[in-house]
Every structure is written in structure tokens, then in C-alpha cells.
Design a protein around this motif. Structure first.
Motif, PDB file in Angstrom:
ATOM      1  N   UNK A  10       0.834  -1.204   0.000  1.00 18.55           N
ATOM      2  CA  UNK A  10       0.000   0.000   0.000  1.00 18.55           C
ATOM      3  C   UNK A  10       0.869   1.255   0.000  1.00 18.55           C
ATOM      4  N   UNK A  11       0.227   2.394  -0.262  1.00 21.59           N
ATOM      5  CA  UNK A  11       0.916   3.682  -0.163  1.00 21.59           C
ATOM      6  C   UNK A  11       1.504   3.862   1.233  1.00 21.59           C
ATOM      7  N   UNK A  32      -2.926  -4.177  -8.698  1.00 23.85           N
ATOM      8  CA  UNK A  32      -3.400  -3.510  -7.488  1.00 23.85           C
ATOM      9  C   UNK A  32      -2.291  -2.778  -6.728  1.00 23.85           C
ATOM     10  N   UNK A  33      -1.090  -2.802  -7.254  1.00 22.21           N
ATOM     11  CA  UNK A  33       0.033  -2.155  -6.561  1.00 22.21           C
ATOM     12  C   UNK A  33      -0.051  -0.635  -6.691  1.00 22.21           C
ATOM     13  N   UNK A  34       0.443   0.091  -5.697  1.00 22.65           N
ATOM     14  CA  UNK A  34       0.389   1.558  -5.704  1.00 22.65           C
ATOM     15  C   UNK A  34       1.496   2.162  -6.573  1.00 22.65           C
ATOM     16  N   UNK A  35       1.334   2.067  -7.878  1.00 24.91           N
ATOM     17  CA  UNK A  35       2.401   2.471  -8.787  1.00 24.91           C
ATOM     18  C   UNK A  35       2.710   3.963  -8.768  1.00 24.91           C
ATOM     19  N   UNK A  36       1.744   4.800  -8.428  1.00 22.28           N
ATOM     20  CA  UNK A  36       2.033   6.239  -8.337  1.00 22.28           C
ATOM     21  C   UNK A  36       3.063   6.511  -7.245  1.00 22.28           C
ATOM     22  N   UNK A  37       2.866   5.910  -6.089  1.00 17.60           N
ATOM     23  CA  UNK A  37       3.805   6.083  -4.979  1.00 17.60           C
ATOM     24  C   UNK A  37       5.150   5.444  -5.302  1.00 17.60           C
ATOM     25  N   UNK A  39       6.480   5.004  -8.340  1.00 17.14           N
ATOM     26  CA  UNK A  39       7.155   5.833  -9.341  1.00 17.14           C
ATOM     27  C   UNK A  39       7.685   7.130  -8.723  1.00 17.14           C
ATOM     28  N   UNK A  40       6.906   7.729  -7.868  1.00 17.34           N
ATOM     29  CA  UNK A  40       7.312   8.978  -7.202  1.00 17.34           C
ATOM     30  C   UNK A  40       8.621   8.801  -6.443  1.00 17.34           C
ATOM     31  N   UNK A  41       8.798   7.639  -5.832  1.00 17.02           N
ATOM     32  CA  UNK A  41      10.005   7.357  -5.043  1.00 17.02           C
ATOM     33  C   UNK A  41      11.132   6.759  -5.873  1.00 17.02           C
ATOM     34  N   UNK A  42      10.861   6.397  -7.127  1.00 17.16           N
ATOM     35  CA  UNK A  42      11.885   5.802  -7.975  1.00 17.16           C
ATOM     36  C   UNK A  42      12.265   4.396  -7.543  1.00 17.16           C
ATOM     37  N   UNK A  43      11.303   3.663  -7.032  1.00 12.28           N
ATOM     38  CA  UNK A  43      11.539   2.303  -6.540  1.00 12.28           C
ATOM     39  C   UNK A  43      11.500   1.319  -7.717  1.00 12.28           C
TER      40      UNK A  43
END
Length: 71
Positions: A10-11, A32-37, A39-43
Motif C-alpha cells: 500500500x501507499x 493492485x500495486x500503488x504504482x504512483x507512490x 514511481x514517485x520514489x523511484x523504486x
């Protein structure tokens, strides 16, 4: 590194792990993964099967280099 089935990530989990750089997903579905979070973190996200395959091939590549085999 975090090992997950994908839908359990989750986020909030990402927020609680400020040093997280790599997520390894064990299941086939990742929708269902929180891809916005992520991508934002560069994970980096990888499927577990791909990671194991790379590890197996990496050992052979290192051996080939030592043996000076360039195929």
C-alpha cells in the motif's frame, strides 16, 4: 528490498519505508500495486521469477568472464 504478493503493498507501507529501493513481487498480478507512490520514489519493481533467472545467469556470466568466454 521488500518481498510482496503485490496486492498487499500500500501507499502507507511505502511511506513507512523511506529507504526502500527495490520491490520483488511473488505473484503474477501487479495491477493492485500503488504504482504512483512507487514511481514517485523511484523504486525498482521486479517479478521474483525474473530476479531468480538473472541471478542464475549472472553466475554463468561471471564464470564465462573468468574463463575468457565471450558468447
Amino acid at each position: 528490498m521488500l518481498l510482496t504478493y503485490g496486492e498487499d503493498l500500500t501507499d502507507e507501507t511505502i511511506e513507512k519505508a523511506p529507504n526502500l529501493k527495490w520491490v520483488m513481487v511473488m505473484s503474477a498480478g501487479m495491477e493492485l500495486m500503488p504504482f504512483k507512490a512507487i514511481e514517485k520514489r523511484g523504486i525498482l519493481v521486479v517479478h521474483a521469477w525474473d530476479a531468480f533467472t538473472v541471478r542464475k545467469k549472472l553466475k554463468q556470466l561471471i564464470k564465462n568472464e573468468a574463463d575468457e568466454l565471450w558468447d
